[in-house]
Design a protein around this motif. Structure first.
Motif, short mmCIF file in Angstrom:
data_model
loop_
_atom_site.label_atom_id
_atom_site.label_comp_id
_atom_site.label_asym_id
_atom_site.label_seq_id
_atom_site.Cartn_x
_atom_site.Cartn_y
_atom_site.Cartn_z
N ILE A 79 -70.48 63.93 -23.48
CA ILE A 79 -71.17 63.64 -22.22
C ILE A 79 -72.43 62.82 -22.48
O ILE A 79 -73.24 63.15 -23.35
N ILE A 80 -72.57 61.75 -21.72
CA ILE A 80 -73.79 60.94 -21.74
C ILE A 80 -74.55 61.25 -20.46
O ILE A 80 -74.00 61.21 -19.36
N VAL A 81 -75.82 61.58 -20.59
CA VAL A 81 -76.62 62.03 -19.46
C VAL A 81 -77.70 60.99 -19.14
O VAL A 81 -78.49 60.63 -20.01
N ILE A 82 -77.71 60.54 -17.90
CA ILE A 82 -78.77 59.63 -17.43
C ILE A 82 -79.86 60.50 -16.83
O ILE A 82 -79.62 61.23 -15.86
N GLU A 83 -81.06 60.43 -17.40
CA GLU A 83 -82.15 61.25 -16.90
C GLU A 83 -83.38 60.38 -16.66
O GLU A 83 -83.47 59.24 -17.12
N GLY A 84 -84.32 60.94 -15.93
CA GLY A 84 -85.54 60.22 -15.62
C GLY A 84 -86.25 60.89 -14.47
O GLY A 84 -85.70 61.77 -13.79
N HIS A 85 -87.48 60.46 -14.20
CA HIS A 85 -88.25 61.05 -13.12
C HIS A 85 -87.62 60.77 -11.76
O HIS A 85 -86.80 59.86 -11.61
N THR A 86 -88.01 61.54 -10.77
CA THR A 86 -87.55 61.34 -9.40
C THR A 86 -87.82 59.90 -8.96
O THR A 86 -88.93 59.40 -9.13
N ILE A 136 -79.98 59.47 -22.03
CA ILE A 136 -80.67 58.18 -21.87
C ILE A 136 -81.74 58.38 -20.82
O ILE A 136 -81.44 58.61 -19.64
N HIS A 137 -82.98 58.32 -21.26
CA HIS A 137 -84.10 58.56 -20.34
C HIS A 137 -84.61 57.22 -19.83
O HIS A 137 -85.06 56.38 -20.60
N VAL A 138 -84.52 57.02 -18.50
CA VAL A 138 -84.92 55.74 -17.92
C VAL A 138 -86.34 55.81 -17.37
O VAL A 138 -86.76 56.81 -16.79
N HIS A 139 -87.07 54.71 -17.60
CA HIS A 139 -88.46 54.61 -17.14
C HIS A 139 -88.62 53.33 -16.32
O HIS A 139 -88.22 52.25 -16.77
N LEU A 156 -94.90 62.96 -5.68
CA LEU A 156 -94.54 62.72 -7.07
C LEU A 156 -95.65 63.19 -8.01
O LEU A 156 -95.38 63.88 -8.99
N GLU A 157 -96.87 62.81 -7.70
CA GLU A 157 -98.01 63.12 -8.58
C GLU A 157 -98.30 64.62 -8.65
O GLU A 157 -98.59 65.15 -9.73
N SER A 158 -98.19 65.29 -7.50
CA SER A 158 -98.64 66.68 -7.44
C SER A 158 -97.54 67.70 -7.67
O SER A 158 -97.82 68.85 -8.01
N TYR A 159 -96.28 67.29 -7.49
CA TYR A 159 -95.20 68.28 -7.59
C TYR A 159 -94.06 67.83 -8.49
O TYR A 159 -93.77 68.48 -9.51
N TYR A 160 -93.40 66.74 -8.15
CA TYR A 160 -92.15 66.39 -8.83
C TYR A 160 -92.35 65.96 -10.28
O TYR A 160 -91.58 66.38 -11.16
#
Length: 349
Positions: A147-154, A244-247, A306-310
């Motif tokens: 499994i390849i996982v695409i991850e990253g912030h909201t 794979i962490h996307v920015h 985003l800044e305060s919670y996610y």
């Protein structure tokens, strides 16, 4: 002389082009149905409940008699609907199913046969389809794929990446699309959330499409998306798969979220979601967010959330993973997609 065939099994049905009719109630059909099946409810939700109560209180004979009384006046309409669909689908064999291959589908298929429409009854009803799903998932769990996982912030365009990858025939499992929910408290806005069985049916159909692929691509998800729970064999990809962490830039994330949710059309739902988060956001920041909502300044609303919670929540969750992770950064979607695609090609080769 060979006896005429009146029934069909789920194995005979799957992968073939039949004209399927689901005679369960609208509520049962809405929960989930065999792909391609058309609703042909012989009882309304209320009529089904009435017959069920009668069966429990007075017995099968009384329930059957009441059922016949309800269905009899509808037979002409049922016949006409099937005939109409047959005209639109020439050459297709008609198959009728209900919940367990019982009285409802048997009575309709036999009656339609008497009226000149050749029908088959699905043995075991939709329950046989459900058993196929359960067995398939069991086999998937025993024979785990890479499994390849695409991850990253909201807001990091993960879903958009998955959609484009799938359009290019990569073996993507878009869990949020299958669930009809984007995840998080805001994830149901503008979406139609699936029930667990409908989600698992969609997942099953997608997995069958790509079952010969040696690997799968998913987005990093929590155990639950909206109303549904993700199967364990896919969840394990978060912890053991290649990540794979996307920015992308913060402002780009904010704009993307506003485009996806189109908040001007869903103001009440957004306010409701913010109220649900009230206990998790400090009073000054919540007041700032509420003021921004009043002013229709949704980029500010998203920025504060985003800044305060996610973002803090994501940073905490990310610490739990220790599998291999590749970082990819870009300032445009096109650049991000090409880099992610290149990394996937390296991983699978």
């Amino acid at each position: 002389m060979e006896e005429e065939k009146t029934t069909i099994t789920i194995d005979e049905l799957m992968g073939k082009d039949y004209l399927l009719f689901d005679v369960r109630s609208p509520k049962e059909y809405e929960e989930y149905f065999i792909p391609g099946a058309k609703s042909l409810s012989i009882f309304t939700n209320e009529e089904r409940a009435e017959i069920g109560t009668l069966y429990k209180q007075s017995g099968k004979e009384y329930a059957v008699e009441r059922g016949l009384g309800i269905v009899a006046p509808k037979l002409t309409g049922i016949f006409q609907k099937i005939k109409s669909e047959m005209q639109n689908n020439p050459g297709k064999q008609v198959v009728i199913y209900c919940a367990r291959g019982g009285m409802r589908s048997k009575s309709i298929s036999q009656t339609m046969n008497l009226m000149g429409i050749e029908c088959l009854q699905l043995i075991g009803g939709i329950r046989s389809y459900r058993k196929s799903i359960e067995q398939f998932f069991h086999e998937m769990a025993k024979n785990a794929k890479r499994i390849i996982v695409i991850e990253g912030h909201t807001g990091a365009m993960k879903t958009k990446l998955l959609e484009k990858l799938q359009n290019e025939d990569y073996p993507v499992i878009n869990l949020e699309k299958l669930a009809g929910h984007r995840g998080s408290i805001f994830g149901g806005i503008g979406e139609e959330a699936a029930a667990q069985k409908k989600f698992e049916s969609r997942l099953y159909e997608r997995l069958k499409e790509i079952q010969h692929s040696p690997y799968l691509i998913i987005e990093s998800e929590s155990k639950r998306i909206g109303r549904v729970i993700i199967p364990q064999f896919l969840l394990e990809g978060k912890f053991f798969g290649t990540r794979i962490h996307v920015h992308i830039p913060f402002t780009m994330r904010v704009k993307h979220i506003c485009e996806v949710y189109n908040p001007s059309l869903h103001k009440e739902q957004i306010e409701e979601a913010i109220n649900k988060l009230a206990k998790r956001i400090s009073p000054p920041i919540r007041a700032d967010i509420e003021e921004a909502v009043l002013n229709n300044d949704y980029e500010k609303v998203v920025s504060r959330l985003l800044e305060s919670y996610y973002d803090p929540k994501y940073a905490y969750a990310k610490e739990k993973y220790d599998s291999t992770c590749v970082d990819v950064a870009a300032s445009t979607f096109e650049e991000l997609y090409q880099k992610v695609k290149n990394e996937i090609d390296v991983i699978i080769n």
